[in-house]
Design a protein around this motif. Structure first.
Motif, PDB file in Angstrom:
ATOM      1  N   LEU A 269       1.191  -1.190   0.269  1.00  0.00           N
ATOM      2  CA  LEU A 269      -0.162   0.123   0.227  1.00  0.00           C
ATOM      3  C   LEU A 269       0.553   1.038   0.060  1.00  0.00           C
ATOM      4  O   LEU A 269       1.831   1.304   0.482  1.00  0.00           O
ATOM      5  CB  LEU A 269      -1.119  -0.055   1.365  1.00  0.00           C
ATOM      6  N   HIS A 270       0.707   1.755  -0.661  1.00  0.00           N
ATOM      7  CA  HIS A 270       1.362   3.466  -0.839  1.00  0.00           C
ATOM      8  C   HIS A 270       1.149   3.894   1.123  1.00  0.00           C
ATOM      9  O   HIS A 270      -0.145   3.745   0.891  1.00  0.00           O
ATOM     10  CB  HIS A 270       0.146   4.655  -1.767  1.00  0.00           C
ATOM     11  N   ALA A 277      -4.600   2.495   7.016  1.00  0.00           N
ATOM     12  CA  ALA A 277      -5.306   0.392   7.212  1.00  0.00           C
ATOM     13  C   ALA A 277      -5.428  -0.251   8.156  1.00  0.00           C
ATOM     14  O   ALA A 277      -4.979  -0.336   9.184  1.00  0.00           O
ATOM     15  CB  ALA A 277      -3.760   0.355   6.204  1.00  0.00           C
ATOM     16  N   LYS A 278      -6.547  -0.251   7.717  1.00  0.00           N
ATOM     17  CA  LYS A 278      -6.848  -1.978   7.983  1.00  0.00           C
ATOM     18  C   LYS A 278      -7.227  -2.953   8.158  1.00  0.00           C
ATOM     19  O   LYS A 278      -7.055  -3.736   6.615  1.00  0.00           O
ATOM     20  CB  LYS A 278      -8.955  -1.677   9.310  1.00  0.00           C
ATOM     21  N   SER A 328     -12.129   4.248   4.690  1.00  0.00           N
ATOM     22  CA  SER A 328     -12.659   4.831   4.685  1.00  0.00           C
ATOM     23  C   SER A 328     -13.021   5.258   3.073  1.00  0.00           C
ATOM     24  O   SER A 328     -14.094   6.040   3.143  1.00  0.00           O
ATOM     25  CB  SER A 328     -11.829   6.527   4.939  1.00  0.00           C
ATOM     26  N   TYR A 329     -12.360   4.853   2.121  1.00  0.00           N
ATOM     27  CA  TYR A 329     -12.936   4.757   0.606  1.00  0.00           C
ATOM     28  C   TYR A 329     -13.720   3.674   0.335  1.00  0.00           C
ATOM     29  O   TYR A 329     -14.223   3.358  -0.919  1.00  0.00           O
ATOM     30  CB  TYR A 329     -11.539   4.631   0.143  1.00  0.00           C
ATOM     31  N   SER A 330     -15.044   3.567   1.864  1.00  0.00           N
ATOM     32  CA  SER A 330     -15.671   2.700   1.024  1.00  0.00           C
ATOM     33  C   SER A 330     -17.123   2.814   1.759  1.00  0.00           C
ATOM     34  O   SER A 330     -16.831   3.843   2.787  1.00  0.00           O
ATOM     35  CB  SER A 330     -15.460   1.097   2.379  1.00  0.00           C
ATOM     36  N   SER A 367      -7.354   1.587  -5.293  1.00  0.00           N
ATOM     37  CA  SER A 367      -5.784   1.441  -5.324  1.00  0.00           C
ATOM     38  C   SER A 367      -5.212   1.150  -3.394  1.00  0.00           C
ATOM     39  O   SER A 367      -4.732   1.557  -2.851  1.00  0.00           O
ATOM     40  CB  SER A 367      -4.850   2.777  -5.935  1.00  0.00           C
ATOM     41  N   ALA A 368      -6.567   2.145  -2.717  1.00  0.00           N
ATOM     42  CA  ALA A 368      -6.370   2.183  -1.850  1.00  0.00           C
ATOM     43  C   ALA A 368      -6.749   0.421  -0.685  1.00  0.00           C
ATOM     44  O   ALA A 368      -6.341   0.923  -0.063  1.00  0.00           O
ATOM     45  CB  ALA A 368      -7.595   3.077  -1.091  1.00  0.00           C
TER      46      ALA A 368
END
Length: 399
Positions: A269-270, A277-278, A328-330, A367-368
């Motif tokens: 992951l970037h 991240a989780k 959070s991107y979900s 990409s997240a």
């Protein structure tokens, strides 16, 4: 016959009755009027009086029924604001099951406004209660974004700069170029059924509301979790699943065992996403990792999952392969336009309180996220089974 029509007919007969009585009085003192004519007037008077009484009986019954409905529509005389809301919810449920209209006073008590014209997913207060703390847990609730906005369209990233090369993560830059920099939410219909027995329906408002809300909360949460982790999504719902390899296509990172696959996925992951991240994974898979790492050392069993894997861990049996990323991107969004209906389970005889709603789940940036997979020497991927928390595996050949 309506109440208005009954009133009109009663007024007409009352007028005729008054004329007949006046005529009788005038002719009774006139010696020229025969007895037969007076008897005829008495017969006419008795007939009109009987008709009036019958209409009045119907009128009074219908008026009492309408008054009872109006009293029912008030639904609460409680002083406690919380109890008024509970009573309003109970009235909404009972009216729906009785196939009666949900009055504006009920919606007003529940926080609905005139602009929605009763078309929200649920009146404001009910929506808040149902979208929070379900009995059946959807762990994404505490990590994803959840909104209730019609025709929602948002940017995939929350800020931009004056140049076009500020995105350090090349995968994100490629994704934005390929898929665009905005996300538009669509409407996907689903129904939630809450079973209501006669004893619950006739019971207290508090018990009725609690029973229905718990069922609806659980149904909504189960639906969210199901579409987000569907291995084989339904047609039209492919974009909602982390595992979709066509529209979403989250990068899959491999390792010779699940522990290394997760570690590699985190590292891949970037840093913009790795920081928050989780890891979403099955508890049985985590136990398998601990069993291998511990190698007879009981100390590791008492360690926190975050200490073992390096990032916070959320357990859900729906995550058949670990999903790692910035959740959070979900984003779940509920649109307006819901319906309340009632049905009956013919097998059990239980009444069903049915809510039809529309929602969408968008993975704003693939990409997240990363998906961790175990790869064998022959190139096949391995998924730990859920039947035993051991190293038992099922192998499938990659296409």
């Amino acid at each position: 016959m309506t109440l208005f029509e009954l009133k009109q007919n009663m007024a007409t007969i009352a007028e005729q009755l008054a004329k007949t009585e006046k005529s009788m009085t005038q002719k009774a003192i006139d010696p020229k009027v025969s007895t037969e004519e007076l008897n005829q007037l008495q017969t006419t008077k008795a007939d009109l009086k009987q008709r009036f009484d019958l209409l009045k009986e119907q009128h009074d019954a219908l008026e009492a029924e309408q008054k009872a409905k109006l009293e029912k529509g008030k639904f609460s005389h409680a002083d406690d604001p919380k109890q008024k809301v509970t009573d309003a919810k109970a009235a909404l449920i009972r009216n729906t099951l009785a196939k009666e209209a949900i009055g504006p006073e009920i919606r007003q008590a529940l926080g609905d406004d005139d602009t929605s014209k009763g078309g929200k997913f649920l009146p404001k207060t009910v929506a808040t209660d149902i979208l929070v703390e379900p009995l059946v847990k959807n762990p994404l609730r505490e990590n994803s974004t959840i909104t209730n906005i019609p025709n929602l369209e948002i940017p995939k990233i929350s800020f931009t700069l004056d140049d076009d090369d500020f995105i350090a993560d090349m995968e994100t830059a490629k994704e934005l170029k390929a898929k665009g920099d905005t996300v538009s939410f669509n409407r996907h219909k689903f129904k939630v059924y809450a079973g209501v027995s006669e004893t619950v329906l006739l019971g207290t408002n508090t018990n009725l509301v609690s029973t229905v809300e718990n069922a609806l909360q659980s149904g909504v949460a189960a639906k969210e979790r199901k579409v987000a982790f569907a291995e084989t999504p339904k047609s039209g719902e492919e974009h909602m699943s982390f595992y979709d390899q066509k529209e979403v296509n989250i990068k899959r990172v491999t390792g010779t065992n699940l522990y290394l696959a997760i570690k590699n996925a985190i590292a891949d992951l970037h840093e913009d996403y790795r920081e928050s991240a989780k890891i979403f994974m099955r508890y049985s898979d985590y136990l398998s990792i601990i069993e291998i790492l511990a190698n007879g050392n009981a100390t590791l069993y008492t360690a926190q999952p975050e200490q073992v894997l390096g990032k916070p861990v959320v357990f859900t049996d729906a995550a058949v392969k670990p999903v790692i990323g910035a959740f959070s991107y979900s984003h779940f969004n509920y649109d307006i336009g819901s319906q309340f209906e009632t049905d009956k389970d013919v097998k059990t005889g239980v009444n069903l309180f049915v809510v039809t709603a529309w929602f969408d789940h968008q993975i704003k940036l693939a990409s997240a996220f990363r998906i961790a997979e175990v790869v064998n020497e022959d190139g096949s991927t391995t998924t730990t089974t859920t039947t035993k928390p051991t190293t038992t595996t099922t192998t499938t050949q990659n296409s």
